[in-house]
Design a protein around this motif. Structure first.
Motif, PDB file in Angstrom:
ATOM      1  N   ALA A 193       0.787  -1.213   0.022  1.00  0.00           N
ATOM      2  CA  ALA A 193       0.065  -0.075  -0.197  1.00  0.00           C
ATOM      3  C   ALA A 193       0.872   1.228   0.037  1.00  0.00           C
ATOM      4  CB  ALA A 193      -0.944   0.107   1.134  1.00  0.00           C
ATOM      5  N   MET A 194       0.276   2.523  -0.545  1.00  0.00           N
ATOM      6  CA  MET A 194       1.008   3.569  -0.283  1.00  0.00           C
ATOM      7  C   MET A 194       0.179   4.801   0.015  1.00  0.00           C
ATOM      8  SD  MET A 194       3.911   3.242  -3.472  1.00  0.00           S
ATOM      9  CE  MET A 194       4.795   4.538  -2.854  1.00  0.00           C
ATOM     10  N   GLY A 195       0.709   5.966   0.412  1.00  0.00           N
ATOM     11  CA  GLY A 195      -0.346   6.743   0.788  1.00  0.00           C
ATOM     12  C   GLY A 195       0.389   8.293   0.352  1.00  0.00           C
ATOM     13  N   TRP A 196      -0.358   9.271   0.498  1.00  0.00           N
ATOM     14  CA  TRP A 196       0.049  10.686   0.703  1.00  0.00           C
ATOM     15  C   TRP A 196      -0.286  11.587   1.869  1.00  0.00           C
ATOM     16  CZ3 TRP A 196       3.023  12.796  -3.191  1.00  0.00           C
ATOM     17  CH2 TRP A 196       3.220  12.126  -4.399  1.00  0.00           C
ATOM     18  N   PHE A 197       0.494  12.245   2.310  1.00  0.00           N
ATOM     19  CA  PHE A 197       0.417  13.094   3.127  1.00  0.00           C
ATOM     20  C   PHE A 197       0.819  14.445   2.976  1.00  0.00           C
ATOM     21  CE2 PHE A 197      -0.553  10.269   6.912  1.00  0.00           C
ATOM     22  CZ  PHE A 197      -0.200   8.932   6.342  1.00  0.00           C
ATOM     23  N   ILE A 223      -3.657   4.165  -0.831  1.00  0.00           N
ATOM     24  CA  ILE A 223      -4.268   3.078  -1.835  1.00  0.00           C
ATOM     25  C   ILE A 223      -3.579   1.957  -1.556  1.00  0.00           C
ATOM     26  CG2 ILE A 223      -2.214   3.769  -3.458  1.00  0.00           C
ATOM     27  CD1 ILE A 223      -4.300   3.240  -5.897  1.00  0.00           C
ATOM     28  N   ASP A 224      -4.275   0.899  -1.819  1.00  0.00           N
ATOM     29  CA  ASP A 224      -3.782  -0.493  -1.405  1.00  0.00           C
ATOM     30  C   ASP A 224      -2.894  -0.985  -2.629  1.00  0.00           C
ATOM     31  OD1 ASP A 224      -6.390  -2.978  -1.975  1.00  0.00           O
ATOM     32  OD2 ASP A 224      -5.602  -1.514  -3.299  1.00  0.00           O
ATOM     33  N   TRP A 225      -2.452  -2.308  -2.445  1.00  0.00           N
ATOM     34  CA  TRP A 225      -1.426  -2.671  -3.574  1.00  0.00           C
ATOM     35  C   TRP A 225      -2.215  -3.009  -4.674  1.00  0.00           C
ATOM     36  CZ3 TRP A 225      -2.571  -4.191   1.269  1.00  0.00           C
ATOM     37  CH2 TRP A 225      -3.848  -5.436   1.554  1.00  0.00           C
ATOM     38  N   SER A 226      -3.421  -3.286  -4.844  1.00  0.00           N
ATOM     39  CA  SER A 226      -4.064  -3.863  -6.226  1.00  0.00           C
ATOM     40  C   SER A 226      -4.652  -2.641  -6.769  1.00  0.00           C
ATOM     41  CB  SER A 226      -5.168  -4.896  -5.987  1.00  0.00           C
ATOM     42  OG  SER A 226      -6.192  -4.026  -5.171  1.00  0.00           O
ATOM     43  N   GLY A 227      -5.021  -1.306  -6.024  1.00  0.00           N
ATOM     44  CA  GLY A 227      -5.489  -0.311  -6.513  1.00  0.00           C
ATOM     45  C   GLY A 227      -6.872  -0.124  -6.375  1.00  0.00           C
ATOM     46  N   GLY A 228      -7.465  -1.435  -5.776  1.00  0.00           N
ATOM     47  CA  GLY A 228      -9.027  -1.515  -5.564  1.00  0.00           C
ATOM     48  C   GLY A 228      -9.304  -0.725  -4.372  1.00  0.00           C
ATOM     49  N   THR A 229      -8.766  -0.282  -3.395  1.00  0.00           N
ATOM     50  CA  THR A 229      -9.154   0.176  -2.093  1.00  0.00           C
ATOM     51  C   THR A 229      -8.337   1.489  -1.911  1.00  0.00           C
ATOM     52  OG1 THR A 229      -9.638  -1.782  -0.982  1.00  0.00           O
ATOM     53  CG2 THR A 229      -9.380   0.153   0.420  1.00  0.00           C
ATOM     54  N   TYR A 255       3.799  18.152   0.156  1.00  0.00           N
ATOM     55  CA  TYR A 255       3.256  16.860  -0.011  1.00  0.00           C
ATOM     56  C   TYR A 255       4.147  15.855   0.014  1.00  0.00           C
ATOM     57  CZ  TYR A 255      -1.279  18.823  -0.982  1.00  0.00           C
ATOM     58  OH  TYR A 255      -2.548  19.518  -0.832  1.00  0.00           O
ATOM     59  N   TYR A 256       3.976  14.521   0.914  1.00  0.00           N
ATOM     60  CA  TYR A 256       4.621  13.749   1.056  1.00  0.00           C
ATOM     61  C   TYR A 256       4.069  12.306   0.721  1.00  0.00           C
ATOM     62  CZ  TYR A 256       7.207  16.798   4.265  1.00  0.00           C
ATOM     63  OH  TYR A 256       7.880  17.914   4.536  1.00  0.00           O
ATOM     64  N   CYS A 257       4.991  11.442  -0.051  1.00  0.00           N
ATOM     65  CA  CYS A 257       4.459  10.220  -0.168  1.00  0.00           C
ATOM     66  C   CYS A 257       4.979   9.154   0.697  1.00  0.00           C
ATOM     67  CB  CYS A 257       4.585   9.593  -1.686  1.00  0.00           C
ATOM     68  SG  CYS A 257       6.390   9.728  -2.214  1.00  0.00           S
ATOM     69  N   ALA A 258       4.266   8.187   1.067  1.00  0.00           N
ATOM     70  CA  ALA A 258       5.057   7.377   2.115  1.00  0.00           C
ATOM     71  C   ALA A 258       4.453   5.738   1.927  1.00  0.00           C
ATOM     72  CB  ALA A 258       4.109   7.637   3.427  1.00  0.00           C
ATOM     73  N   ALA A 259       5.453   5.075   2.180  1.00  0.00           N
ATOM     74  CA  ALA A 259       5.204   3.568   1.999  1.00  0.00           C
ATOM     75  C   ALA A 259       5.625   2.532   3.229  1.00  0.00           C
ATOM     76  CB  ALA A 259       6.274   3.133   0.894  1.00  0.00           C
TER      77      ALA A 259
END
Length: 124
Positions: free
Chosen positions: A32-36, A50-56, A93-97
Motif C-alpha cells: 500500500a502507499m499513501g500521500w500526506f 491506496i492498497d497494493w491492487s489499487g482497488g481500495t 506533500y509527502y508520499c509514504a510506503a
C-alpha cells in the motif's frame, strides 16, 4: 528504499496538478502507499491512500471528490491527481510506503518510508 515525489508547483485556485511518487529499492507491487501533507505551522495530515491492487482507496474529507490517488502500471509509481485546488491545499506533500507487504495502512501514521516532499502552492 527511496521515494521520490515530484509534480508540485504554483497554481491558481481552481487549477490542477498531478503529483508523482516513484519508489525504488524494491518492488512495491504488493505494498500500500499513501500521500500526506504538511501546511506551514500545522501538523502533517493524511491526504489519501491506496492498497497494493489499487482497488481500495481512502481520502481525507477535505479532498474527497477533488483528489484521486492511483497507481502506475508498473505499480512502483503512485499518483495524486488534484483538481479544483484551493488555497488551503497549500502544503508540502509527502508520499509514504510501509515496510511490510499486503497490509493496508490507510490514514495511519505507521508508514515506514517517506519521500522528501514536493511543495504545492495555491494562490487565491
Amino acid at each position: 528504499v527511496q521515494l521520490q515525489a515530484s509534480g508540485g508547483g504554483l497554481v491558481q485556485a481552481g487549477g490542477s496538478l498531478r503529483l508523482s511518487c516513484a519508489a525504488s529499492g524494491r518492488t512495491f507491487s504488493n505494498y500500500a502507499m499513501g500521500w500526506f501533507r504538511q501546511a506551514p505551522g500545522k501538523e502533517r495530515e493524511f491526504v489519501a491512500a491506496i492498497d497494493w491492487s489499487g482497488g481500495t482507496t481512502d481520502y481525507v474529507d477535505a479532498v474527497k471528490g477533488r483528489f484521486t490517488i492511483s497507481r502506475g502500471n508498473a505499480k512502483n509509481t503512485v499518483y495524486l491527481r488534484m483538481n479544483s485546488l484551493k488555497p488551503e491545499d497549500t502544503a508540502v506533500y509527502y508520499c509514504a510506503a510501509p515496510k511490510f507487504p499486503l497490509i493496508y495502512y490507510g490514514s495511519s501514521n505507521s508508514y515506514n518510508y517517506w519521500g522528501q516532499g514536493t511543495l504545492v502552492t495555491v494562490s487565491s
